[in-house]
Scaffold this active site. Sequence first.
Site, PDB file in Angstrom:
ATOM      1  N   SER A  94       0.835  -1.197   0.000  1.00 38.80           N
ATOM      2  CA  SER A  94       0.000   0.000   0.000  1.00 38.80           C
ATOM      3  C   SER A  94       0.879   1.259   0.000  1.00 38.80           C
ATOM      4  O   SER A  94       1.649   1.473  -0.914  1.00 38.80           O
ATOM      5  CB  SER A  94      -0.954  -0.029   1.189  1.00 38.80           C
ATOM      6  N   ASP A 231      -6.322   1.533  -3.627  1.00 40.26           N
ATOM      7  CA  ASP A 231      -7.583   1.413  -2.906  1.00 40.26           C
ATOM      8  C   ASP A 231      -7.900   2.711  -2.153  1.00 40.26           C
ATOM      9  O   ASP A 231      -8.907   2.797  -1.457  1.00 40.26           O
ATOM     10  CB  ASP A 231      -7.595   0.211  -1.962  1.00 40.26           C
TER      11      ASP A 231
END
Length: 465
Positions: A94, A231
């Site tokens: 991430s 995301d």
Amino acid sequence: MPKFGTSGLRGLAVELTDELVAQHVRAFLSVVPPAKQVLIGRDLRDSSPRLVQAVGLGAAQAGIRPVDCGALPTPALALAAEQAGSPAVMVTGSHIPADRNGLKFYRADGEITKDDEARILAALSPPAGVATVQWSADPGALTAFRARYARVFANTLTGLRVGVYQHSSVARDLMLDLLQDAGATPIPLGRSNTFIPVDTEAVDPATQAALKRWASDHAVDAIISTDGDADRPLLADETGRLVPGDVMGPLAAQYLGAEAAVTPVSSNTVLEASGAVTQVARCRIGSPYVIAEMARLRAAGQARVVGYEANGGFLLGYAADIDSATLAPLMTRDFALPLLSVLALAAAQGQSLSNLVATLPPRFTASDRLQNVPAEASQALVTRLLNGNYDLFPKHLTDVAQVDTTDGARLTFADQNIVHIRPSGNAPELRCYVEASTPETAQTILNEMLQRLHKAINAQPEPRR
């Protein structure tokens, strides 16, 4: 050492050995409903291709066929898993530094829950030995994700010029495609051949300066981007000024016609002040808690529920009717829906993005983090605040009016300024969130708090090893 928690398994890439990865994959596949295949995606980190192979090994050891979906956004992998009725593993760190990486686990019906986490940890087993890995490939997962939005947002952004900060986002080319599908003209910016860890919740000053420079140089209506695995969205207006995720959330909810919204306690209170939805629910920080609260509301009869986080990740909990099209639910953090929805709302109202944001009540946030802070030190500061020791705060802040202990220590002062301090759940970091009636006040308080927190941490004794 690598740590398993809300965001899956994370740690230094060199410490994520093939066997450790395979071990967690075997445990994951042993606790989800039986499946014949597991879908695997990855971000663009240098270490990700190796870890994909390790995930495939773990799947083969569990007797399950690995399916390589390639480099694609996490929500695209989650959508493919849902459509295939299969579990999935996303190889990504991430927004954390480039020397780290991790795994995110998905059931066929969405992200794993906190209960799943406990079962996975309990199911960890000794090394399983050699296995023959027979790979399949699914090149259509990315195409399906693009098609999901092309139909719904067709021509909603006609005439807009939108910058795309590409950096090393796994969605850097997809963002161009989504904008073109919606009728906008995308302007590629800042593509990088090395991995850049972009944290949409704590955008560094150099990136903020670049956004403002690009906005001026290219005369864009907005600039969009994501974190590494896409995301979480990043949005800046036509001046290059950031639109925080917890401001995007209410605007996207408004565009989608949502009736209820779930968001963590760290999110801006503009949600309540704006009246964007009729029902608001607050929860702990982390998408599993957002998802659990959304499920609770739906079970109680609330049909049109969305969720979002301060980092911008947005979850759609119902089939949303947009003009003549219907957008199916997607119960995982998504970058595309909030970005497209907010831009479409501004376009539909004939407003600039900055003017659209100005229609909201004046509540502004600033957030950042102190890195390399041991969890014990972070928790000690939180405990200090919860015990009523407020000497950490600048003297110009007024009396504490309310203390929220849902996640860390969130203090509301009599003048309605808010300071929220909490340890990160997935990294050795101490996060600080500030909310105030002007952006300048929020940033000033944040700067003061970071200095005071840094001083307080350095004054603490080293935690015992």
